[in-house]
Design an enzyme around this catalytic site. Sequence first.
Site, PDB file in Angstrom:
ATOM      1  N   ASP A   1       9.060   2.845  57.938  1.00 54.18           N
ATOM      2  CA  ASP A   1       8.210   3.215  59.068  1.00 54.18           C
ATOM      3  C   ASP A   1       6.731   2.971  58.793  1.00 54.18           C
ATOM      4  OD1 ASP A   1      10.271   3.960  60.695  1.00 54.18           O
ATOM      5  OD2 ASP A   1       9.965   6.114  60.500  1.00 54.18           O
TER       6      ASP A   1
ATOM      7  N   HIS B   1      16.723   3.447  62.715  1.00 53.48           N
ATOM      8  CA  HIS B   1      15.749   4.283  62.016  1.00 53.48           C
ATOM      9  C   HIS B   1      15.394   3.614  60.698  1.00 53.48           C
ATOM     10  CE1 HIS B   1      15.014   7.780  64.469  1.00 53.48           C
ATOM     11  NE2 HIS B   1      16.320   7.935  64.702  1.00 53.48           N
TER      12      HIS B   1
END
Length: 390
Positions: free
Chosen positions: A171, A141
Site C-alpha cells: 500500500d 488488498h
Amino acid sequence: MTAAAQVGGATGHGPLAGVRVVELAGIGPGPFAAMLLGDLGADVVRVDRPGRPGGLKVDPAYDLANRNKRSVLLDLKSERGRDAALGLVERADILIEGYRPGVAERLGLGPDACLDLNPRLVYGRMTGWGQEGPLSGTAGHDIGYIAVTGALGMTGAADGPPVAPANLLGDYAGGSLYLVVGVLAALQHARSGGTGQVVDAAIVDGTAHLTAVLHGMMAAGGWQDRRASNLLDGGCPFYGTYETADGGHMAVGALEPAFYAEFTDLLGIADEAPARGDIDSWDQLRAVIAARFKERTREEWTAVFAGSDACVAPVLSLREAPRHPQLAARGTFVDEAGITQPAPAPRFSATPGRVRGGPARPGADAAEVARDWGVPDVLPTTTPGDESPS
C-alpha cells in the site's frame, strides 16, 4: 486557532506551498499519498461522501492519513455534488482518486472530463492491479498485490510461511510513494510548459519496481530464489534478529568485515565463532550468536552496543519507538492533537514542513474551502446517506 485555520491555503509551510490537491476520498494508499503532499505544504481538499466514515474504521479524529488536509462533503452521485467537485478540479493542480477502473468515469469525474476542464491538471490514479489487465476490475488488498510480485515470498523463515509486513510494503511503499513521485514529476512537466496527464500508479507495478536490484542480483547468480537463503533475507547469521533473555529481540546487520569484527568482540564470541566466510558453518555461527544473546536482556544488550559500529539495534514496538534516543533527538515523532505521530519527512532546509493540524473531520472545512478556492457549491445541502461509488 482551529485545525481548519491552521491548514489554510496560504500557510507558506513546505516546498509544495501553493499547490492545490483534490483527493476523492478512498482508503489506504490514496489518502496516505495525499497526506504526504499535505505534509510537504500542499493545500489538500479531501472530498468525503455523505454517510461514509473516514478511510479507516476508527474515529476520524485519529485517522492520521487525513492530517494536513481539509474536508468537504459532496454527494458525487448527484448533479450538484459532481458540479461542485468539478469546480474544485478546475482550480486544482493535482487530483487523486483510488476507485476501481471505470468508477470515476461513471461519476463524470474521469480523466477526460477533468482534463477537458483543466488541461494542466495532473490526474493521479491509485489502484492495486492497475487500469487494465485480467484482474483490474477485481477486489484486492496489499497482501495479494505483494504476493504476485515475489516480494511477499521473500519474507519469513525458511521453514515457515511468508510473513506480511503489515501493509507497509504494498500500500504505502509500492503504492503511495510511487503515486507521489509520479504526480510530482507530472506536475513539473505541466509547469515547465507541458500539459497535464494521467498518472497510473498500481501497487503491483511499484512493488515490482522495488525488487529491481534483487532481480539483477538473481540474474548475476548472487541471489537464490527461495526464502531465507540470502544475505539480506535472514539467510545470513550476521544479518537478522535474535531473542534476548527477557523475550525481546536485537537486530543485527554486521555485514562489513570491520563492523562484524566489532560485533563479535562486543558480543563476546570473537574467540569461539566459526569463520564468517564459511557458509557451511553458518548454522553453527547462528547458534553461537543466539545462545549469547539469550544471556542478557534487550536493555542490557542495547547498552553494550550503544555508540558502536557493530550495526546492532533493539527491536522496538510502535509505542517504544518515539523514545529511542536518536529519534527523540531528531524529533522524528511529534505530538499533535493529542496523538504521537511521525513528523513529516523528508526534511527541507529552506522550506520545512510540519504537522499543521489534526485529522480533517468529514465536511468540517466546507466554509473555508468555499472561501479560499472560490467554490461556494461545496457548502453542504445534501441529506446524509451511503453514497459510495460502485
